[in-house]
Design a protein around this motif. Structure first.
Motif, PDB file in Angstrom:
ATOM      1  N   ARG A  33      63.641  98.671  67.256  1.00 61.37           N
ATOM      2  CA  ARG A  33      62.191  98.699  67.022  1.00 61.37           C
ATOM      3  C   ARG A  33      61.562  99.996  67.501  1.00 61.37           C
ATOM      4  O   ARG A  33      60.407 100.289  67.180  1.00 61.37           O
ATOM      5  N   GLN A  34      62.339 100.770  68.267  1.00 61.04           N
ATOM      6  CA  GLN A  34      61.819 102.008  68.840  1.00 61.04           C
ATOM      7  C   GLN A  34      62.517 103.255  68.299  1.00 61.04           C
ATOM      8  O   GLN A  34      62.012 104.363  68.461  1.00 61.04           O
ATOM      9  N   GLU A  35      63.695 103.085  67.692  1.00 63.33           N
ATOM     10  CA  GLU A  35      64.482 104.224  67.231  1.00 63.33           C
ATOM     11  C   GLU A  35      64.744 104.143  65.731  1.00 63.33           C
ATOM     12  O   GLU A  35      64.609 103.087  65.124  1.00 63.33           O
ATOM     13  N   SER A  37      64.392 104.075  61.960  1.00 67.70           N
ATOM     14  CA  SER A  37      63.270 103.689  61.098  1.00 67.70           C
ATOM     15  C   SER A  37      62.311 102.736  61.794  1.00 67.70           C
ATOM     16  O   SER A  37      61.273 102.385  61.256  1.00 67.70           O
ATOM     17  N   LYS A  38      62.696 102.305  63.009  1.00 62.00           N
ATOM     18  CA  LYS A  38      61.913 101.341  63.799  1.00 62.00           C
ATOM     19  C   LYS A  38      61.837  99.966  63.131  1.00 62.00           C
ATOM     20  O   LYS A  38      60.961  99.161  63.434  1.00 62.00           O
ATOM     21  N   ASN A  39      62.797  99.701  62.243  1.00 62.07           N
ATOM     22  CA  ASN A  39      62.874  98.396  61.597  1.00 62.07           C
ATOM     23  C   ASN A  39      64.034  97.605  62.192  1.00 62.07           C
ATOM     24  O   ASN A  39      65.176  98.069  62.183  1.00 62.07           O
ATOM     25  N   ASN A  44      69.037  99.765  59.776  1.00 65.83           N
ATOM     26  CA  ASN A  44      68.690 100.622  60.907  1.00 65.83           C
ATOM     27  C   ASN A  44      69.737 100.520  62.018  1.00 65.83           C
ATOM     28  O   ASN A  44      70.093 101.520  62.653  1.00 65.83           O
TER      29      ASN A  44
END
Length: 198
Positions: A33-35, A37-39, A44
């Motif tokens: 969620r932070q790195e 694509s943040k998906n 991801n």
């Protein structure tokens, strides 16, 4: 009858469990969620942690859609209940109550739901994804193609209006969740499968 309809909140809560976050924490990977694509999804996680982590995430997310429907089938659920259970699991992944309603895009969970409706439907959607991904190397484009064709597959194999409508709602939300990907595809800026995001 009431017990059967409790499958809807159960499906939503199960869908709210983030496989990407759990797998990443277990394997010591960055928070998806932070790195990248943040998906919090398998694509991801693939970029951040490799194939093993991505496969575990994919299986976890697909199971969230499949398991509630297998339970529903075991108790003889009607098509309207099946449609509601599948949609609830999908929405749980997109808007998880356990993660501030910020979830993934729903591709793997939608696949699990389709497999729960009828395994040939899920297989056709998966083959569509694999075919488009192999040709163009874009996960997002493959997901969009599968989403557009999924209601057709459901109608062809099952002929249930309730399941078709449920699938159409899932497909619409899936396309909506890919709006940024669509913009990048149109600009020629979308990241290909196997490549790391800059």
């Amino acid at each position: 009858m009431l017990i059967e309809w409790l499958l809807i909140p159960f499906a939503y809560l199960l869908g709210s469990v983030s496989s990407a976050v759990i797998v990443s924490r277990a394997l010591g990977l960055p928070d998806p969620r932070q790195e990248g694509s943040k998906n919090p999804g398998a694509t991801n996680v693939l970029r951040l942690g490799g194939k093993q982590a991505a496969i575990l995430t994919l299986l976890g997310d697909a199971s969230k859609g499949l398991v509630p429907l297998l339970i529903a089938k075991s108790v003889g659920a009607s098509p309207p209940l099946m449609a509601a259970v599948g949609f609830a699991a999908f929405v749980g992944h997109l808007y998880p109550v356990f993660f501030q309603f910020k979830g993934g895009k729903g591709v793997a969970t939608a696949l699990g739901v389709l497999l729960g409706f009828a395994w040939p439907v899920g297989v056709m959607a998966l083959l569509t994804w694999l075919g488009v991904a192999a040709l163009f190397r874009f996960s997002s484009l493959a997901a969009l193609a599968a989403a557009v064709l999924a209601p057709v597959y459901v109608w062809f194999w099952l002929g249930s209006a309730e399941l078709v409508v449920s699938t159409m709602f899932m497909s619409t939300l899936l396309v909506y969740r890919h709006k940024s990907n669509i913009e990048r595809l149109l600009k020629g800026e979308e990241t290909r499968l196997g490549a790391r995001r800059p």
